[in-house]
Design a protein around this motif. Sequence first.
Motif, PDB file in Angstrom:
ATOM      1  N   ARG A 179       0.839  -1.200   0.000  1.00 15.51           N
ATOM      2  CA  ARG A 179       0.000   0.000   0.000  1.00 15.51           C
ATOM      3  C   ARG A 179       0.875   1.251   0.000  1.00 15.51           C
ATOM      4  N   PRO A 180       0.277   2.429  -0.272  1.00 13.79           N
ATOM      5  CA  PRO A 180       1.065   3.666  -0.206  1.00 13.79           C
ATOM      6  C   PRO A 180       1.688   3.841   1.168  1.00 13.79           C
ATOM      7  N   SER A 181       2.938   4.251   1.190  1.00 18.42           N
ATOM      8  CA  SER A 181       3.643   4.421   2.457  1.00 18.42           C
ATOM      9  C   SER A 181       3.002   5.540   3.278  1.00 18.42           C
ATOM     10  N   PRO A 182       3.087   5.453   4.617  1.00 15.29           N
ATOM     11  CA  PRO A 182       2.413   6.438   5.466  1.00 15.29           C
ATOM     12  C   PRO A 182       3.266   7.683   5.668  1.00 15.29           C
ATOM     13  N   THR A 183       2.665   8.823   5.505  1.00 13.14           N
ATOM     14  CA  THR A 183       3.349  10.090   5.761  1.00 13.14           C
ATOM     15  C   THR A 183       2.759  10.829   6.955  1.00 13.14           C
ATOM     16  N   THR A 184       1.720  10.254   7.558  1.00 14.13           N
ATOM     17  CA  THR A 184       1.146  10.778   8.801  1.00 14.13           C
ATOM     18  C   THR A 184       0.815   9.600   9.712  1.00 14.13           C
ATOM     19  N   ALA A 185       0.642   9.891  11.000  1.00  8.48           N
ATOM     20  CA  ALA A 185       0.265   8.839  11.945  1.00  8.48           C
ATOM     21  C   ALA A 185      -1.111   8.271  11.600  1.00  8.48           C
ATOM     22  N   GLU A 186      -1.989   9.100  11.051  1.00 13.06           N
ATOM     23  CA  GLU A 186      -3.328   8.632  10.679  1.00 13.06           C
ATOM     24  C   GLU A 186      -3.250   7.511   9.647  1.00 13.06           C
ATOM     25  N   HIS A 187      -2.306   7.633   8.715  1.00 13.21           N
ATOM     26  CA  HIS A 187      -2.121   6.569   7.718  1.00 13.21           C
ATOM     27  C   HIS A 187      -1.711   5.262   8.392  1.00 13.21           C
ATOM     28  N   VAL A 188      -0.828   5.355   9.380  1.00  7.99           N
ATOM     29  CA  VAL A 188      -0.366   4.162  10.104  1.00  7.99           C
ATOM     30  C   VAL A 188      -1.533   3.510  10.828  1.00  7.99           C
ATOM     31  N   ILE A 189      -2.295   4.321  11.525  1.00 11.66           N
ATOM     32  CA  ILE A 189      -3.422   3.803  12.307  1.00 11.66           C
ATOM     33  C   ILE A 189      -4.435   3.124  11.394  1.00 11.66           C
ATOM     34  N   HIS A 190      -4.677   3.712  10.226  1.00  9.15           N
ATOM     35  CA  HIS A 190      -5.626   3.128   9.279  1.00  9.15           C
ATOM     36  C   HIS A 190      -5.207   1.713   8.892  1.00  9.15           C
ATOM     37  N   ASP A 191      -3.893   1.502   8.673  1.00 10.85           N
ATOM     38  CA  ASP A 191      -3.414   0.203   8.194  1.00 10.85           C
ATOM     39  C   ASP A 191      -3.135  -0.796   9.309  1.00 10.85           C
ATOM     40  N   LEU A 192      -2.608  -0.314  10.447  1.00 10.24           N
ATOM     41  CA  LEU A 192      -2.023  -1.238  11.423  1.00 10.24           C
ATOM     42  C   LEU A 192      -2.650  -1.179  12.811  1.00 10.24           C
ATOM     43  N   ASN A 193      -3.721  -0.431  12.974  1.00 11.34           N
ATOM     44  CA  ASN A 193      -4.351  -0.363  14.289  1.00 11.34           C
ATOM     45  C   ASN A 193      -4.775  -1.757  14.754  1.00 11.34           C
ATOM     46  N   TYR A 266       3.509   0.612  -2.893  1.00  9.72           N
ATOM     47  CA  TYR A 266       2.963   1.981  -2.865  1.00  9.72           C
ATOM     48  C   TYR A 266       1.615   2.094  -3.562  1.00  9.72           C
ATOM     49  N   ALA A 267       0.919   0.988  -3.755  1.00  7.82           N
ATOM     50  CA  ALA A 267      -0.220   0.965  -4.677  1.00  7.82           C
ATOM     51  C   ALA A 267      -1.533   1.348  -4.001  1.00  7.82           C
ATOM     52  N   MET A 363       8.954   9.329  -9.791  1.00  8.36           N
ATOM     53  CA  MET A 363       8.570   8.454 -10.895  1.00  8.36           C
ATOM     54  C   MET A 363       8.790   6.983 -10.549  1.00  8.36           C
ATOM     55  N   ASN A 364       9.854   6.681  -9.798  1.00  8.24           N
ATOM     56  CA  ASN A 364      10.093   5.312  -9.363  1.00  8.24           C
ATOM     57  C   ASN A 364       8.916   4.792  -8.536  1.00  8.24           C
ATOM     58  N   ARG A 365       8.443   5.605  -7.587  1.00  9.31           N
ATOM     59  CA  ARG A 365       7.331   5.177  -6.734  1.00  9.31           C
ATOM     60  C   ARG A 365       6.037   5.078  -7.536  1.00  9.31           C
ATOM     61  N   LEU A 366       5.828   6.030  -8.435  1.00  9.27           N
ATOM     62  CA  LEU A 366       4.621   5.981  -9.260  1.00  9.27           C
ATOM     63  C   LEU A 366       4.598   4.731 -10.131  1.00  9.27           C
ATOM     64  N   GLU A 367       5.739   4.416 -10.725  1.00  8.59           N
ATOM     65  CA  GLU A 367       5.800   3.236 -11.594  1.00  8.59           C
ATOM     66  C   GLU A 367       5.551   1.957 -10.805  1.00  8.59           C
ATOM     67  N   LYS A 368       6.094   1.870  -9.598  1.00 10.30           N
ATOM     68  CA  LYS A 368       5.833   0.700  -8.755  1.00 10.30           C
ATOM     69  C   LYS A 368       4.358   0.642  -8.361  1.00 10.30           C
ATOM     70  N   ALA A 369       3.782   1.798  -8.033  1.00 11.43           N
ATOM     71  CA  ALA A 369       2.372   1.838  -7.639  1.00 11.43           C
ATOM     72  C   ALA A 369       1.465   1.449  -8.805  1.00 11.43           C
ATOM     73  N   ALA A 370       1.884   1.792 -10.013  1.00  6.04           N
ATOM     74  CA  ALA A 370       1.087   1.486 -11.205  1.00  6.04           C
ATOM     75  C   ALA A 370       1.360   0.090 -11.745  1.00  6.04           C
ATOM     76  N   GLY A 371       2.295  -0.637 -11.116  1.00  8.10           N
ATOM     77  CA  GLY A 371       2.674  -1.920 -11.690  1.00  8.10           C
ATOM     78  C   GLY A 371       3.250  -1.747 -13.085  1.00  8.10           C
ATOM     79  N   HIS A 372       3.884  -0.579 -13.310  1.00  5.60           N
ATOM     80  CA  HIS A 372       4.527  -0.234 -14.580  1.00  5.60           C
ATOM     81  C   HIS A 372       3.538  -0.154 -15.741  1.00  5.60           C
ATOM     82  N   GLN A 373       2.272   0.162 -15.427  1.00  5.52           N
ATOM     83  CA  GLN A 373       1.282   0.377 -16.490  1.00  5.52           C
ATOM     84  C   GLN A 373       1.391   1.825 -16.967  1.00  5.52           C
TER      85      GLN A 373
END
Length: 542
Positions: A179-193, A266-267, A363-373
């Motif tokens: 999944r997209p990496s967390p840039t706030t604590a809220e993102h962490v809580i959403h995924d790993l609470n 990062y998808a 662009m590296n992260r975008l390409e990985k998130a897109a599965g290189h589509q």
Amino acid sequence: MGSGKERAWKTQGIKEFFFTGNNDIMKVMETIVKKIDKNNIDADIIQEAGDILRRGGLVAFPTETVYGLGANALEEKAAKKTYAAKGRPSDNPLIVHIADYEDLRRIAVNIPPGTDALAAHFWPGPLTMIFWKSDVVPYGTTGGLETVAVRMPSDPAALALIRAAGGFVSAPSANTSGRPSPTTAEHVIHDLNGKIDMVIDGGAVDIGVESTILDMTVSPPMILRPGAVTAEMFAEVIGPVDVDRTILDAESGIRPKAPGMKYRHYAPKARLMIVEGDIREEILAIRQLAYAAHRRKKKIGIIATSETLPFYNYGIIKNAGTRENEKTIARNLYKVLREFDQEDAEVIYSESFAVQGIGKAVMNRLEKAAGHQKITAADIVKLQKYRRIIFVSGTDSARGPIAAELLRNQDLEQEYVVDSRGMVVLFPEPVNQKAEAVMRSVGMTMEPHISQQFEGENILDDTLVLTMEESQKDKLRSEYENIRNIYTLNEFTEDTTEIPNPYGKPLTAYGECLEVMEKLIAELAEKLNSSAEGEKEWGKYM
């Protein structure tokens, strides 16, 4: 449907267990969340978090790049907990975070020349270096490799926590794997609470994409993952470095030396595609795709920038930052991807970005998130002959605005910018009141329209100019050699019905003009739709 055992637990009302991806059972815990001020760190919170890590627990914490999921890097069991909480493949190595440079020699051997200089310039900071590991580092941490990835973050809370935990903290991004990496604590809580012991909330991170990874076990050193520290910056310190140009796919049997090299990362939940071309082509292609999706009632997202945001009319449009400072795009990228999840986007189209500096990391992260589509913008753009349609009348106060508004209300298979202009407009003025009255009688209005003089110097080849009279067409052709597509409305629709000029006549004359115009515009829409090649092609991009 779950297994019988799972259903039995639910029936018994026992909620403290859940299945991980590999069918292990983990106890659901209460995740503690503690806010911290990076400028005034609460020592008690840091000590509590450090004690959790020493006991083998998991603590998410902020770094300058993204939030990390901390564990004791020297404990095999702690690594297993990390993989289980994230749902992460166990052959995807973890980065060991240290707070003091002297500690590097405990976990790495055969440290090459140049390391001291790199550390002096970029540590603490967004740089991970790969070395041959020492025996104290378990294979669980390295993903079974003989190498270890090491970083010294610059975030003060992260450094304090590492020291409180004993000096060696493994910390992949604190999100569900892929999944997209967390840039706030809220993102962490959403995924790993409920899956980890504690989250230290230090606010939004500064950089927003993961560290640069530099492999120091080869000569010259090689960049395995781009980040805020660039090849040009390395060259100034130790001379030229290599850049790994290979991409490991998910089916590869090769073990990755660095996180993010093998699996889709990062998808967002939606299908993401990157549209590539020059910026005008990208905007035009995304506009066409967004319009086609709108007609299909698909919920699509667009990753745009401050500079391009005004050009899009359909979809969920997100501003990732400004092209003048691509650090803003790096900082916002993961947040934007997560916002699309919250708004249930089905497909996301992203502009592409420069591959210099931190743009390469974006662009590296975008390409990985897109599965290189990727979508070649030119392939989309060529499917639409006309993008702008201009109706030209005498004063741009009646027939031209009527035609433009009628066309805007047609069911068009492709998107067009529809305008009207006048041959002689001495000063801007609203539409003729009688013209507005007859349009209101059919449920339309031209109230926002203000008359404008036709100016043909910058007319592009994808613009269709339609005049009300032959004399108007002839005059424009004689004055503007650059205009390729100019016809009378009758000529283009192949309909000889004369368009009456109601100027200076009673209201009934405007009504008669509207009736003729409705017929011609319906024929125009039919002709435009019959030549809309793109309508047959959009499915593969949605």
